[in-house]
Scaffold this motif. Sequence first.
Motif, PDB file in Angstrom:
ATOM      1  N   SER A  32      22.553  -6.530 -39.990  1.00  3.94           N
ATOM      2  CA  SER A  32      22.854  -5.254 -40.639  1.00  3.94           C
ATOM      3  C   SER A  32      22.125  -4.124 -39.913  1.00  3.94           C
ATOM      4  O   SER A  32      20.922  -4.202 -39.684  1.00  3.94           O
ATOM      5  CB  SER A  32      22.390  -5.321 -42.103  1.00  3.94           C
ATOM      6  OG  SER A  32      22.509  -4.056 -42.704  1.00  3.94           O
ATOM      7  N   GLU A  53      27.265  -5.810 -39.994  1.00  4.92           N
ATOM      8  CA  GLU A  53      27.743  -4.529 -40.541  1.00  4.92           C
ATOM      9  C   GLU A  53      26.965  -3.419 -39.837  1.00  4.92           C
ATOM     10  O   GLU A  53      25.864  -3.646 -39.325  1.00  4.92           O
ATOM     11  CB  GLU A  53      27.516  -4.456 -42.057  1.00  4.92           C
ATOM     12  CG  GLU A  53      26.054  -4.420 -42.468  1.00  4.92           C
ATOM     13  CD  GLU A  53      25.823  -4.181 -43.968  1.00  4.92           C
ATOM     14  OE1 GLU A  53      26.802  -4.045 -44.708  1.00  4.92           O
ATOM     15  OE2 GLU A  53      24.642  -4.128 -44.374  1.00  4.92           O
ATOM     16  N   GLN A  56      25.237   1.079 -42.517  1.00  2.00           N
ATOM     17  CA  GLN A  56      24.718   0.876 -43.891  1.00  2.00           C
ATOM     18  C   GLN A  56      23.903  -0.406 -43.955  1.00  2.00           C
ATOM     19  O   GLN A  56      23.959  -1.242 -43.065  1.00  2.00           O
ATOM     20  CB  GLN A  56      25.882   0.761 -44.869  1.00  2.00           C
ATOM     21  CG  GLN A  56      26.781  -0.441 -44.565  1.00  2.00           C
ATOM     22  CD  GLN A  56      27.967  -0.547 -45.516  1.00  2.00           C
ATOM     23  OE1 GLN A  56      28.347   0.416 -46.150  1.00  2.00           O
ATOM     24  NE2 GLN A  56      28.545  -1.714 -45.611  1.00  2.00           N
ATOM     25  N   SER A  58      23.821  -3.190 -46.830  1.00  2.00           N
ATOM     26  CA  SER A  58      24.336  -3.623 -48.137  1.00  2.00           C
ATOM     27  C   SER A  58      23.296  -4.508 -48.826  1.00  2.00           C
ATOM     28  O   SER A  58      23.080  -5.647 -48.419  1.00  2.00           O
ATOM     29  CB  SER A  58      25.627  -4.440 -47.975  1.00  2.00           C
ATOM     30  OG  SER A  58      26.527  -3.723 -47.164  1.00  2.00           O
ATOM     31  N   LYS A  61      23.917  -8.135 -49.758  1.00  2.00           N
ATOM     32  CA  LYS A  61      24.001  -9.127 -48.676  1.00  2.00           C
ATOM     33  C   LYS A  61      22.637  -9.362 -48.009  1.00  2.00           C
ATOM     34  O   LYS A  61      22.510 -10.217 -47.140  1.00  2.00           O
ATOM     35  CB  LYS A  61      24.991  -8.644 -47.605  1.00  2.00           C
ATOM     36  CG  LYS A  61      26.432  -8.609 -48.088  1.00  2.00           C
ATOM     37  CD  LYS A  61      27.344  -8.235 -46.936  1.00  2.00           C
ATOM     38  CE  LYS A  61      28.801  -8.504 -47.307  1.00  2.00           C
ATOM     39  NZ  LYS A  61      29.702  -8.222 -46.193  1.00  2.00           N
TER      40      LYS A  61
END
Length: 445
Positions: A32, A53, A56, A58, A61
């Motif tokens: 991430s 990802e 961002q 998340s 997650k």
Amino acid sequence: MTKQRLVILGGGESGVGTALLGKEKGFQVFVSDKGTIKKTYKNVLIHNEIEWEEGQHSEDKILNADIVMKSPGIPDKVTLIQLLIAADIPVISEIEFASKYTEANIIGITGSNGKTTTATLTHHLLKQDLSVGLAGNIGDSFAKQILEHDYSNYVLEISSFQLDGVIDFKPNIAVITNVTPDHLDRYNYQFENYVASKFRIAMNQTKDDYLIYDADDEVITNWLKANPVQSKLLPFSLIKPIENGAYLDKENIKITIDNNQIIMPTANLALEGKHNIKNAMAASTVAHLLKIRKQTIRESLENFQGVEHRLEHVLKINKVQYINDSKATNVNATYFALESMDAPTVWIVGGEDKGNDYKELFQFVNEKVKAIICLGVDNEKLMHNFGNMVDVIIETQYMSEAVKIAYKIAETGDNVLLSPACASFDLFENYEDRGRQFKDAVRNL
């Protein structure tokens, strides 16, 4: 059995390397990045079918991780990290994660300044005779190298941020080049917190390991007196004889380990300046410890080319030498740069100040600097500190303009030195970008 979940915060070199090693070792991996992941790294993740990802973090997650590896650029105080710590999820650095998967002999090098030069030079001294990788804060990711090469030895350049994320990591040989105030914004402006961070490099060492350090650095010697370590100590010094370790005796470096002494002349060292004699001492002590031949050490010290953006001689134009020291992101690094100037100097300085105290530079500015060009968004502190010391002090926010002004001011025999003493993020991507822009501007004169 369900796979352990490894979450990686930051999709850069260390993040993607850790993701590859983690996948190979059977983890369920998720990467991430709050920013954008570079295309080359994205392609690697996609090719290896690793979930990722960008733009961002998340929380759903991330907070279900068994273990989190975070990029050294993310401070501990951000909310997400605080949530992970509160949930008792280990947050570690790449160095900690990767070191569990290698049996290699590890040489860990830290310090406020000189660590890149010392690490690169140590690697240069060892690579003739040994299988050795160079990683950490430099070059290809440590985790990726373990996956692809697994060398028998690694030289790791390690920052305090990486050391903040170690638990069991233990180098066989640790080197601390020096400790001066830096990155205090990340340590609540408490210098002792930063010093403690650097010494984490030795916290797991045993009596079979070695700690090589600068015995002329009072911060280090005082800390060791108050917080003794288990490892065997091998200090180095420019000013006093050392029984076990290295010291400068007139023009020679003398290194003694267990009564076995080698002598290196400093006359032909490729790198100039007192601080580079210290870097050479630290690197040669590692090499002597690992039984590298004296002849190899000597030749390697003489043909080592140095590190880009570190007192790098760019060009001589009209008998004026242009020097790129963009890697000087703190006052102490600039101290070494100004100390090694042997001609009147036009000094380009400035950027993002990390709580700098410029006092230690005053003697050199008075002695050697004829003009100052401030290259930053906010130059008020520089103007206040140095305004009365030089006849010419000018502000700009463009590298090309800074170099043109320097060209007009400099006379035959002068130096033009870019040594910012500050971080680069106000006007540039990073110190490399700043250094490359300087070199391009000089070449375009």
